[in-house]
Design an enzyme around this catalytic site. Structure first.
Site, PDB file in Angstrom:
ATOM      1  N   ILE A   7       8.124  14.955   8.102  1.00 31.84           N
ATOM      2  CA  ILE A   7       7.011  14.628   7.222  1.00 31.84           C
ATOM      3  C   ILE A   7       7.389  15.029   5.806  1.00 31.84           C
ATOM      4  O   ILE A   7       7.662  16.205   5.540  1.00 31.84           O
ATOM      5  CB  ILE A   7       5.718  15.363   7.632  1.00 31.84           C
ATOM      6  CG1 ILE A   7       5.372  15.097   9.098  1.00 31.84           C
ATOM      7  CG2 ILE A   7       4.561  14.946   6.722  1.00 31.84           C
ATOM      8  CD1 ILE A   7       4.209  15.933   9.613  1.00 31.84           C
ATOM      9  N   ASP A  62      12.692  17.634  -3.119  1.00 31.43           N
ATOM     10  CA  ASP A  62      12.053  16.701  -4.032  1.00 31.43           C
ATOM     11  C   ASP A  62      12.638  15.335  -3.727  1.00 31.43           C
ATOM     12  O   ASP A  62      13.835  15.099  -3.974  1.00 31.43           O
ATOM     13  CB  ASP A  62      12.333  17.107  -5.484  1.00 31.43           C
ATOM     14  CG  ASP A  62      11.602  16.242  -6.502  1.00 31.43           C
ATOM     15  OD1 ASP A  62      11.221  15.105  -6.154  1.00 31.43           O
ATOM     16  OD2 ASP A  62      11.429  16.679  -7.658  1.00 31.43           O
ATOM     17  N   ASN A  89       5.291  10.299   3.463  1.00 32.63           N
ATOM     18  CA  ASN A  89       4.002  10.639   2.885  1.00 32.63           C
ATOM     19  C   ASN A  89       4.077  11.011   1.410  1.00 32.63           C
ATOM     20  O   ASN A  89       3.106  10.815   0.672  1.00 32.63           O
ATOM     21  CB  ASN A  89       3.392  11.804   3.683  1.00 32.63           C
ATOM     22  CG  ASN A  89       2.208  12.416   2.972  1.00 32.63           C
ATOM     23  OD1 ASN A  89       1.130  11.832   2.920  1.00 32.63           O
ATOM     24  ND2 ASN A  89       2.405  13.605   2.396  1.00 32.63           N
ATOM     25  N   TYR A 155       0.822   2.533 -10.813  1.00 33.72           N
ATOM     26  CA  TYR A 155       0.572   3.086  -9.473  1.00 33.72           C
ATOM     27  C   TYR A 155       0.369   1.953  -8.476  1.00 33.72           C
ATOM     28  O   TYR A 155       0.953   1.975  -7.374  1.00 33.72           O
ATOM     29  CB  TYR A 155      -0.647   4.012  -9.486  1.00 33.72           C
ATOM     30  CG  TYR A 155      -0.976   4.531  -8.102  1.00 33.72           C
ATOM     31  CD1 TYR A 155      -0.117   5.411  -7.454  1.00 33.72           C
ATOM     32  CD2 TYR A 155      -2.125   4.097  -7.424  1.00 33.72           C
ATOM     33  CE1 TYR A 155      -0.389   5.872  -6.168  1.00 33.72           C
ATOM     34  CE2 TYR A 155      -2.409   4.555  -6.146  1.00 33.72           C
ATOM     35  CZ  TYR A 155      -1.543   5.439  -5.527  1.00 33.72           C
ATOM     36  OH  TYR A 155      -1.807   5.887  -4.253  1.00 33.72           O
ATOM     37  N   LYS A 159       2.631   0.962  -5.035  1.00 33.86           N
ATOM     38  CA  LYS A 159       2.103   0.837  -3.683  1.00 33.86           C
ATOM     39  C   LYS A 159       2.239  -0.595  -3.163  1.00 33.86           C
ATOM     40  O   LYS A 159       2.366  -0.804  -1.946  1.00 33.86           O
ATOM     41  CB  LYS A 159       0.656   1.320  -3.633  1.00 33.86           C
ATOM     42  CG  LYS A 159       0.547   2.839  -3.733  1.00 33.86           C
ATOM     43  CD  LYS A 159       1.325   3.550  -2.622  1.00 33.86           C
ATOM     44  CE  LYS A 159       1.150   5.049  -2.632  1.00 33.86           C
ATOM     45  NZ  LYS A 159       1.858   5.719  -1.523  1.00 33.86           N
ATOM     46  N   VAL A 188      -9.440   9.158  -0.475  1.00 34.07           N
ATOM     47  CA  VAL A 188      -9.231  10.353   0.340  1.00 34.07           C
ATOM     48  C   VAL A 188      -9.311  11.560  -0.584  1.00 34.07           C
ATOM     49  O   VAL A 188      -8.595  11.614  -1.598  1.00 34.07           O
ATOM     50  CB  VAL A 188      -7.857  10.344   1.040  1.00 34.07           C
ATOM     51  CG1 VAL A 188      -7.725  11.549   1.961  1.00 34.07           C
ATOM     52  CG2 VAL A 188      -7.638   9.051   1.799  1.00 34.07           C
TER      53      VAL A 188
END
Length: 255
Positions: A7, A62, A89, A155, A159, A188
Site C-alpha cells: 500500500i 516518496d 493509493n 488535478y 486523475k 472523502v
C-alpha cells in the site's frame, strides 16, 4: 493462504484505512510505505495491538523519486519479495486556481505523485507479482477522473490519466493474469483538503460542512470487497459517492 499487499501512501487517509481493514481480515501481510516513516511505525503498533498475528513491514518512500522506488522495491527483504496485491493509493491535490493563475510547483507535485508515482510503483512491483497466483492491482482514482470541475484543471487531468492508465494496464497485464481495478471516490473526509489548501484546516472543513462525506474506512471496505472476489471476477471500475453528492460539484447540504 496469506496474500502480501503493498500500500503506497499508507500513513494516512485511505491508505491507513486500507491497512487497518485488511489487517482485520487476517488474510493479508502488509507492506506499507509512505514519506512519513514515523507515522507508519505508529500505525504498525496500533494494528498489531489489535491483530498481533498480522505481519507488517514498513519503509519510507516518496513515490515521486524513481530511483528510490526502484531501489526499495528491488531490495526488499527476501520474505517480502513476492507481492500479490498493489494498492496505488499515494496521491494528492494542491491548490484550487484557474489554470492561468495556477502554481507550476503545485502542478509538478500533482503530476509527479499522481501519475509518475503510480507508474514507477507499478513498473517495479509487477515483476514481484510473477509468482503470485492471485495478483491484483487497485488504483485509487477519483470522481475527478470522470468529470472536470472549476479550478480543478491539473488535478482532474492527473486523475483522468489514472483512469486511462488503469485501462491500459488491464490490457498490458492480461497475459500475466494480473487483475487491474480502479476505485474512484467522491468526497472523502481525510487530510486531502488540508493538503489541497496547504494546511488551512478551517478552509478544509468548509468542504464537508452540512453533509456527511465518505470516510477512509468506507473506501477501504470497498477495496477489501474488490479483493475478495474469486479469481475469475474482476471489478474493473467502481465509482462511489456519498449519498449527498450527485456529481463532482452538485451536493446537498443541510440548511
Amino acid at each position: 493462504m496469506m496474500r502480501t499487499v503493498l500500500i503506497t501512501g499508507a500513513s494516512s487517509g485511505i491508505g491507513e484505512a486500507c491497512a487497518t481493514v485488511l489487517a482485520s481480515e487476517a488474510k493479508y501481510r502488509l507492506l506499507l510505505c509512505a514519506r512519513r516513516l514515523q507515522r507508519l511505525e505508529q500505525l504498525k503498533q496500533t494494528i498489531q495491538s489489535s491483530y498481533p498475528n498480522c505481519e507488517i513491514f514498513c519503509f519510507e518512500l516518496d513515490v515521486r523519486d524513481r530511483d528510490a522506488v526502484e531501489h526499495n522495491l528491488n531490495n526488499l527483504p527476501e520474505a517480502w519479495r513476492q507481492i500479490d496485491v498493489l494498492i496505488n493509493n499515494a496521491g494528492l491535490s494542491q491548490g484550487l486556481d484557474p489554470v492561468h493563475l495556477g502554481d507550476t510547483g503545485d502542478w509538478d507535485r500533482m503530476i509527479d505523485t499522481n501519475v509518475k508515482g503510480l507508474l514507477y510503483t507499478s513498473k517495479y512491483t509487477v515483476p514481484l507479482m510473477a509468482n503470485s497466483t492471485n495478483a491484483h492491482i487497485i488504483n485509487i482514482g477519483s470522481i475527478a477522473g470522470k468529470e472536470v470541475y472549476p479550478n480543478g484543471n491539473v488535478y482532474c487531468a492527473t486523475k483522468h490519466a489514472v483512469d486511462a492508465l488503469t485501462k491500459a494496464m488491464r490490457i498490458d497485464l492480461l497475459e500475466q493474469g494480473i487483475r487491474v481495478s480502479s476505485v474512484d471516490p467522491g468526497m472523502v473526509e481525510t487530510e486531502f483538503s488540508e493538503v489541497r489548501f496547504k494546511g488551512d484546516k478551517d478552509r478544509a472543513k468548509t468542504v464537508y460542512t452540512g453533509l456527511q462525506p465518505l470516510s477512509g474506512t468506507d473506501i477501504a471496505e470497498i477495496i477489501a470487497f474488490v479483493l475478495s472476489r474469486p479469481a475469475h471476477v474482476n471489478i474493473n471500475d467502481l465509482l462511489v459517492m456519498p449519498t449527498a453528492q450527485a456529481t463532482a460539484t452538485i451536493v446537498k447540504r443541510d440548511s
